[in-house]
Design an enzyme around this catalytic site. Structure first.
Site, short mmCIF file in Angstrom:
data_model
loop_
_atom_site.label_atom_id
_atom_site.label_comp_id
_atom_site.label_asym_id
_atom_site.label_seq_id
_atom_site.Cartn_x
_atom_site.Cartn_y
_atom_site.Cartn_z
N GLU A 55 0.88 -1.18 0.00
CA GLU A 55 0.00 0.00 0.00
C GLU A 55 0.91 1.21 0.00
O GLU A 55 1.59 1.49 1.00
CB GLU A 55 -0.89 0.02 1.25
CG GLU A 55 -1.86 -1.14 1.37
CD GLU A 55 -2.99 -1.12 0.36
OE1 GLU A 55 -3.09 -0.16 -0.43
OE2 GLU A 55 -3.76 -2.09 0.35
N CYS A 68 -2.46 8.75 2.68
CA CYS A 68 -2.23 8.26 1.32
C CYS A 68 -3.45 8.50 0.44
O CYS A 68 -3.33 8.55 -0.77
CB CYS A 68 -1.84 6.79 1.33
SG CYS A 68 -2.84 5.79 2.42
P1 NAP Z 1 8.71 4.73 4.58
O1 NAP Z 1 10.05 5.28 4.71
O2 NAP Z 1 8.35 4.01 3.33
O3 NAP Z 1 8.48 3.76 5.85
C1 NAP Z 1 7.35 2.94 6.03
C2 NAP Z 1 7.75 1.78 6.95
O4 NAP Z 1 8.78 1.01 6.30
C3 NAP Z 1 8.35 2.22 8.27
O5 NAP Z 1 8.00 1.31 9.27
C4 NAP Z 1 9.83 2.16 7.97
O6 NAP Z 1 10.63 2.05 9.12
C5 NAP Z 1 9.91 0.92 7.13
N1 NAP Z 1 11.12 0.83 6.31
C6 NAP Z 1 11.92 1.84 5.89
N2 NAP Z 1 12.94 1.35 5.15
C7 NAP Z 1 12.79 0.01 5.11
C8 NAP Z 1 13.53 -1.05 4.51
N3 NAP Z 1 14.61 -0.83 3.79
N4 NAP Z 1 13.09 -2.32 4.69
C9 NAP Z 1 11.98 -2.57 5.40
N5 NAP Z 1 11.24 -1.60 6.00
C10 NAP Z 1 11.63 -0.33 5.84
O7 NAP Z 1 7.65 5.83 4.78
P2 NAP Z 1 7.75 6.95 5.90
O8 NAP Z 1 9.16 7.29 6.25
O9 NAP Z 1 6.86 6.54 6.97
O10 NAP Z 1 7.18 8.18 5.09
C11 NAP Z 1 7.89 8.66 3.96
C12 NAP Z 1 6.96 9.00 2.84
O11 NAP Z 1 6.21 7.83 2.43
C13 NAP Z 1 5.87 9.98 3.21
O12 NAP Z 1 6.31 11.30 3.21
C14 NAP Z 1 4.83 9.67 2.15
O13 NAP Z 1 5.16 10.28 0.93
C15 NAP Z 1 4.91 8.18 2.04
N6 NAP Z 1 3.95 7.47 2.90
C16 NAP Z 1 2.86 6.88 2.35
C17 NAP Z 1 1.96 6.20 3.14
C18 NAP Z 1 0.74 5.53 2.61
O14 NAP Z 1 -0.08 5.07 3.39
N7 NAP Z 1 0.58 5.40 1.31
C19 NAP Z 1 2.19 6.13 4.50
C20 NAP Z 1 3.32 6.73 5.05
C21 NAP Z 1 4.18 7.38 4.23
P3 NAP Z 1 11.27 3.40 9.78
O15 NAP Z 1 10.16 4.11 10.42
O16 NAP Z 1 12.23 2.87 10.78
O17 NAP Z 1 11.90 4.15 8.67
#
Ligand code: NAP
Ligand code: MG
Length: 453
Positions: free
Chosen positions: A230, A264
């Site tokens: 997602e 999202c």
């Molecule tokens: P993200 O960096 O994609 O992280 C989402 C989850 O994945 C977090 O639990 C994160 O852990 C984990 N993660 C990060 N790198 C990983 C890896 N290499 N392997 C496995 N898991 C990993 O998203 P975010 O930092 O929360 O937000 C960044 C951007 O993503 C937002 O600004 C937005 O554009 C987008 N976003 C979209 C949604 C949606 O529902 N579509 C939700 C949130 C964010 P950590 O917290 O430890 O990094």
């Protein structure tokens, strides 16, 4: 615990609490516990598994105020939202508690015997959760996964671990056996990545950014690991001249500024038919100025702060001379940003194309139905969207024309736990929620029994 993490209250910038984070060794140990627990959890009688999930739901309901307060302090969610989120977890658990007793296979007519299918659980399922909706997004993964007989390891986002940790405790209190549902706070690159690489984790459910999601999918390919994604969105709110324009304008702020735009499904592109553009903008400005950005603990709050300084900085980059008008925000500490309305001049504009994930919306006029559909589809995302019209034929044509997973007509709602949720194109892969979600946590086994003597 190898490391610690300081949880900051985003409304005050004060240290809320410090938690431990798992290292690789501890993650492996938890996955091993989950794999061992799977051998007994899958054997629990369907009716007993159902009862345990209902008991878990009841616990969550009993603790809804506490869970909501945790989310307000950790994530800056408004009181109204945080209560809805806790209730959503209970509702999702109750909904999928009906699944164990209805996990039907099929009997298929074949010559020479009898043939039937069984829906087998997968094993350990790894759920990786972002920081924007910590409770609901976690439950959309763990509830159907547990119902189907899998065990779950859940990694909350680093920024927002607290409600998930509490849910893990409540599961145990409700009688879910040890190691069936484990919450593992830690870094994405450590705990989350281990879900991808560890062979005992048979499926990864990931919600977050498109960029990280692509890496997860690549990593899962090594073991042909099942994956649900997602990801991001850049959804359109399309308002036709024949619509109730005042109503569409009055509800448009909530459709994009809810959760400070960190959603999202945020309708971050508004498309308005040219002939009613000025009328819409006048009503929209009134509604944006009335949108209450204030202490999220207040029942009157429509919007709280952004999650972090980093998110504030990243969102601020999109705001410049293109601002048409803004709402208000409180002064003082906290990652506060006023709801901001942009009127980009063309579709190449960065703000029009990128998922900002903050309280920033872009509004643009369109000429006719075909132009509206073309503009709505001019994106690699396809998660949700809204259509406002009084013409039923048009509502149907435009619903079929827009390439997106979740559409609302004359409403901006996105998520109902009874219905499938997920994205077209680069917004994701697979569906969560709804009647079929349990299938995504099972493998179909076909058995033929010969009737030969
Ligand atoms: P993200 O960096 O994609 O992280 C989402 C989850 O994945 C977090 O639990 C994160 O852990 C984990 N993660 C990060 N790198 C990983 C890896 N290499 N392997 C496995 N898991 C990993 O998203 P975010 O930092 O929360 O937000 C960044 C951007 O993503 C937002 O600004 C937005 O554009 C987008 N976003 C979209 C949604 C949606 O529902 N579509 C939700 C949130 C964010 P950590 O917290 O430890 O990094
Ligand atoms: Mg990140």
């Amino acid at each position: 615990m190898s490391a610690t993490y300081d949880v900051i209250n985003p409304a005050t910038e004060e240290l809320h609490t410090t938690i431990g984070q798992l290292d690789l060794e501890q993650t492996d140990a938890a996955i091993a516990h989950g794999a061992k627990a799977f051998t007994t959890w899958r054997e629990v009688a369907p009716g007993d598994r159902a009862k345990m999930l209902r008991a878990f739901a009841t616990k969550v309901s009993e603790h809804r105020e506490e869970l909501a307060q945790i989310e307000i302090a950790n994530s800056g969610h408004t009181l109204g939202n945080a209560l809805w989120e806790a209730d959503n977890v209970a509702n999702v658990l109750n909904y999928y508690s009906a699944a164990p007793e209805r996990l039907f296979g099929r009997q298929i007519p074949v010559p020479g015997g009898i043939d039937f299918t069984i829906k087998e659980p997968l094993g350990v399922v790894g759920v990786i959760v972002p920081w924007n909706f910590p409770m609901p997004i976690a439950s959309w993964g763990f509830a159907p996964a547990l119902a189907a007989g899998n065990t779950v390891v859940l990694k909350p986002a680093e920024l927002t671990p607290l409600s998930a940790i509490r849910l893990g405790e409540l599961a145990l209190e409700a009688g879910i056996p040890e190691h069936v549902f484990q919450v593992l706070p830690g870094r994405g690159s450590v705990v989350g990545n281990r879900f991808v690489t560890h062979p005992s984790v048979r499926k990864v459910v990931f919600t977050g950014s498109t960029e990280v999601g692509k890496g997860i999918m690549r990593g899962c390919a090594d073991q042909v690991k099942r994956v649900t994604l997602e990801l991001g969105g850049k959804s359109a709110n399309v308002i036709f001249a024949d619509a109730d324009v005042e109503k569409a304008a009055a509800s448009a702020p909530g459709a994009v500024f809810d959760n400070a735009g960190q959603d999202c499904c945020a309708r971050s592109r508004i498309l308005v038919e040219k002939s009613v553009f000025d009328k819409f903008m006048a009503h929209f400005e009134t509604a944006v100025k009335a949108f209450r950005v204030e202490d999220p603990r207040l029942a009157t709050a429509d919007m709280g702060p952004l999650i972090s300084q980093k998110q504030f900085d990243s969102v601020s980059e999109y705001v410049g001379e293109n601002v048409a008008f803004t709402g208000s925000k409180p002064d003082g500490k906290g990652y506060w940003m006023a709801p901001t309305v942009l009127t980009p001049k063309n579709t190449k504009d960065r703000a029009w194309n990128e998922e900002i994930f903050g309280p920033v919306v872009s509004v643009m006029p369109f000429d006719n139905e075909a132009d509206a559909i073309a503009k709505a589809n001019d994106t690699e995302f396809g998660l949700s969207g809204s259509i406002w019209t009084r013409d039923t034929g048009r509502a149907l044509r435009v619903s079929r024309g827009i390439e997106t997973g979740n559409l609302s007509v004359n409403s901006n709602s996105s998520v109902r736990y009874w219905t499938p949720f997920g994205g077209f194109k680069q917004s994701g892969l697979g569906r969560e929620l709804g009647p079929d979600a349990v299938d995504a946590f099972t493998e179909v086994k076909n058995v033929f029994i010969s009737s030969a003597e």
